[in-house]
Enzyme design. Structure first.
Site, PDB file in Angstrom:
ATOM      1  CG  ASP A   1      17.552  -8.719  -8.289  1.00  0.00           C
ATOM      2  OD1 ASP A   1      17.770  -8.055  -7.249  1.00  0.00           O
ATOM      3  OD2 ASP A   1      16.417  -8.890  -8.773  1.00  0.00           O
TER       4      ASP A   1
ATOM      5  CE  LYS B   1      13.356  -7.122  -1.158  1.00  0.00           C
ATOM      6  NZ  LYS B   1      13.264  -7.998  -2.330  1.00  0.00           N
TER       7      LYS B   1
ATOM      8  CD  GLU C   1       9.291  14.473 -15.362  1.00  0.00           C
ATOM      9  OE1 GLU C   1       9.525  15.046 -16.433  1.00  0.00           O
ATOM     10  OE2 GLU C   1       8.200  13.946 -15.102  1.00  0.00           O
TER      11      GLU C   1
ATOM     12  CE1 TYR D   1       7.337  14.892 -11.346  1.00  0.00           C
ATOM     13  CE2 TYR D   1       5.551  15.898 -10.107  1.00  0.00           C
ATOM     14  CZ  TYR D   1       6.036  14.853 -10.873  1.00  0.00           C
ATOM     15  OH  TYR D   1       5.244  13.799 -11.175  1.00  0.00           O
TER      16      TYR D   1
ATOM     17  NE  ARG E   1       8.342  -1.421   0.560  1.00  0.00           N
ATOM     18  CZ  ARG E   1       8.609  -2.536   1.228  1.00  0.00           C
ATOM     19  NH1 ARG E   1       8.782  -2.509   2.535  1.00  0.00           N
ATOM     20  NH2 ARG E   1       8.725  -3.693   0.606  1.00  0.00           N
TER      21      ARG E   1
ATOM     22  CB  THR F   1      15.301  -3.596  -2.898  1.00  0.00           C
ATOM     23  OG1 THR F   1      15.891  -4.602  -2.091  1.00  0.00           O
ATOM     24  CG2 THR F   1      14.415  -4.235  -3.951  1.00  0.00           C
TER      25      THR F   1
HETATM   26  C1  LIG Z   1      12.557  -7.903  -3.474  1.00  0.00           C
HETATM   27  C2  LIG Z   1      13.148  -8.256  -4.760  1.00  0.00           C
HETATM   28  C3  LIG Z   1      12.849  -7.548  -5.942  1.00  0.00           C
HETATM   29  C4  LIG Z   1      11.726  -6.562  -6.063  1.00  0.00           C
HETATM   30  O1  LIG Z   1      11.672  -5.521  -5.252  1.00  0.00           O
HETATM   31  P1  LIG Z   1      10.330  -4.681  -5.072  1.00  0.00           P
HETATM   32  O2  LIG Z   1      10.855  -3.472  -4.404  1.00  0.00           O
HETATM   33  O3  LIG Z   1       9.426  -5.528  -4.237  1.00  0.00           O
HETATM   34  O4  LIG Z   1       9.754  -4.401  -6.410  1.00  0.00           O
HETATM   35  C5  LIG Z   1      13.550  -7.867  -7.088  1.00  0.00           C
HETATM   36  N1  LIG Z   1      14.452  -8.842  -7.092  1.00  0.00           N
HETATM   37  C6  LIG Z   1      14.732  -9.570  -5.995  1.00  0.00           C
HETATM   38  C7  LIG Z   1      15.758 -10.641  -6.073  1.00  0.00           C
HETATM   39  C8  LIG Z   1      14.087  -9.315  -4.806  1.00  0.00           C
HETATM   40  O5  LIG Z   1      14.354 -10.059  -3.737  1.00  0.00           O
END
Ligand SMILES: *Cc1c(COP(=O)(O)O)cnc(C)c1O
Length: 454
Positions: free
Chosen positions: A234, A263, A90, A88, A269, A260
């Site tokens: 994003d 991807k 925090e 943990y 993840r 994220t």
């Molecule tokens: C995949 C994605 C997210 C969210 O990611 P999660 O890990 O699935 O919550 C947010 N914004 C964009 C543009 C994404 O492609």
């Protein structure tokens, strides 16, 4: 595992819904049980171990074209399965609420330092549990409930968390949405400016989940400046392309960068928030204690590994190969009469409108799945069909590129998609099964990172 009561059928085996159609012969070469590398798991919980083995087989045998997915390296997998899980933490390095952080602090500092170096930002917060919580932290840092926020509409390719109605971000904030032009499939910056100046949002999000073209961060930044909004880039989908120099960077245009890590970046993840120093405090406070409790240290470690991998010259090659493959695949699909939103792609992603093929997206996606080609059905801009039964299919090249497929294979991939969509329209299950065999054969020649080899 052979003969175990919990044994799950191999990935390619006909599912219940297609069992009536010619099952594969049992002597097929792929009936080998998965080579499993999880002896403790298999001994303790054979039922779960069998499912993991089946998933390994599925990921090995199929052509995975979902653009938000990838294969992480064995090193990333190992890091995310370590005893860092047990701790943990925090707080932040040097400012924790628990003792015993001698190693964890260094892990998190390493991950953040690598993120800053790779993307060229002053600050990196590597604690968000995933992309959606990372975005929620941005709202918490820069807006109050009820404030107006602006993002791309979900059916145009935006993300739920950019203020879309069904999301908490659209319920607790007042979301206004921009889209793409119907004729070009591209963002209409005049319309974005007009909306921003009329609505004066606190936040403007750029980026999305189904955008096949380069994002013009400078143009968004200019509009955000005029409107007095915080610009959030994003880059969840394209972080790996940016890291590898295959897509322009949002630095220095965006105030905050959300991404994220799982991807195109090819990590576990998780997610990160990147920003200039002036926003560091607000972001850190929003992530913890604003939104989250203890960070997932095993994920932080795996993010650090992925960032290290992404800083290698080979990752630049990877990122450019992802784009080259997507372009080659788009050309091969266009040559077969497919209608692609925006006419093609600049990145890793292709959005096909199957209206001219007279096959609904969901029908095509499910048929392709039976053919060993994993895609997702997706709305296309101005889709006359419903979100749960849309006109499009979304595909991408991050995963196949991680396996080493190159531009020379894209004609074959397009041919499979073409035959698969036609078979879907004709209800020809034998044709789908034939493709499935061809796919498995090629995939066997390109072992995926992180997967056991049979
Ligand atoms: C995949 C994605 C997210 C969210 O990611 P999660 O890990 O699935 O919550 C947010 N914004 C964009 C543009 C994404 O492609």
């Amino acid at each position: 595992m052979r003969g175990n009561a919990f044994e799950v059928p191999p990935a390619w085996a006909p599912r219940d819904h297609d069992r009536t159609h010619s099952p594969l012969a049992p002597e097929d070469a792929m009936t080998q049980p998965p080579a499993h590398q999880h002896p403790a798991l298999a001994a303790a919980d054979p039922e779960l171990a069998a499912l993991v083995g089946a998933e390994e087989r599925l990921q090995a045998d199929t052509l995975r074209l979902i653009p938000s997915e990838n294969y992480v390296s064995a090193a990333v997998l190992e890091a995310s399965g370590t005893v860092l899980q047990n701790k943990y933490s925090e707080g932040y390095p040097g400012r924790r609420y628990y003792e015993g952080q001698q190693n964890i602090d260094q892990v998190e500092r390493l991950a953040a330092a690598r993120a800053k170096a790779l993307f060229g930002t002053d600050h990196a917060n590597v604690q968000p549990y995933s992309g959606s919580p990372a975005n929620l932290a941005v709202y918490l840092a820069f807006a109050e409930p009820g404030d107006t926020v602006m993002g791309m509409a979900l059916p145009m390719g935006g993300h739920l968390t950019h203020g879309w109605g069904v999301s908490a971000t659209g319920k607790w904030f007042r979301g206004v949405q921009y889209g793409v032009r119907e004729d070009t499939g591209l963002v209409d910056f005049d319309a974005v400016r007009e909306l921003a100046l009329k609505e004066r949002p606190k936040l403007i999000f750029c980026g999305g989940t189904a955008l096949p073209r380069t994002i013009d961060f400078a143009a968004f930044a200019e509009i955000a400046r005029e409107a007095g909004a915080v610009l959030v880039a994003d880059i969840a989908h394209i972080a790996g392309l940016i890291a590898g120099g295959a897509h322009p960077s949002p630095v220095p245009h965006a105030d905050v960068i959300s991404t994220t890590t799982h991807k195109t970046l090819r990590g576990p993840r998780g997610a990160m928030l990147l920003a200039r120093e002036e926003h560091a405090k607000a972001i850190d406070k929003a992530v913890f204690p604003g939104l989250q409790g203890g960070p997932h240290n095993q994920t932080t470690a795996a993010i650090a590994v992925a960032l290290h991998e992404a800083s290698q010259p080979s990752f630049r090659d990877y990122a450019h190969a992802v784009v080259a493959n997507a372009r080659a695949l788009a050309d091969a699909l266009l040559a077969r009469g497919f209608d692609l939103v925006s006419g093609g792609t600049d990145n890793h992603l292709i959005l096909m409108d199957l209206t001219p093929k007279d096959v609904p997206g969901k029908v095509a996606a499910k048929a392709l799945d039976r053919a060993g080609i994993v895609v997702n059905y997706n709305t296309v801009p101005y889709d006359p069909r419903k979100p749960f039964d849309p006109s499009g299919v979304r595909i991408g090249t991050p995963s196949l590129t991680s396996r080493g497929l190159g531009t020379a294979h894209m004609d074959t991939v397009a041919d499979w998609i073409d035959r698969g969509v036609r078979a879907a329209g004709a209800g020809d299950e034998d044709a789908l099964l034939k493709i499935r065999g061809e796919v498995a054969e090629l995939m066997a020649a390109f072992p995926a990172p992180g997967l056991p080899t049979a």
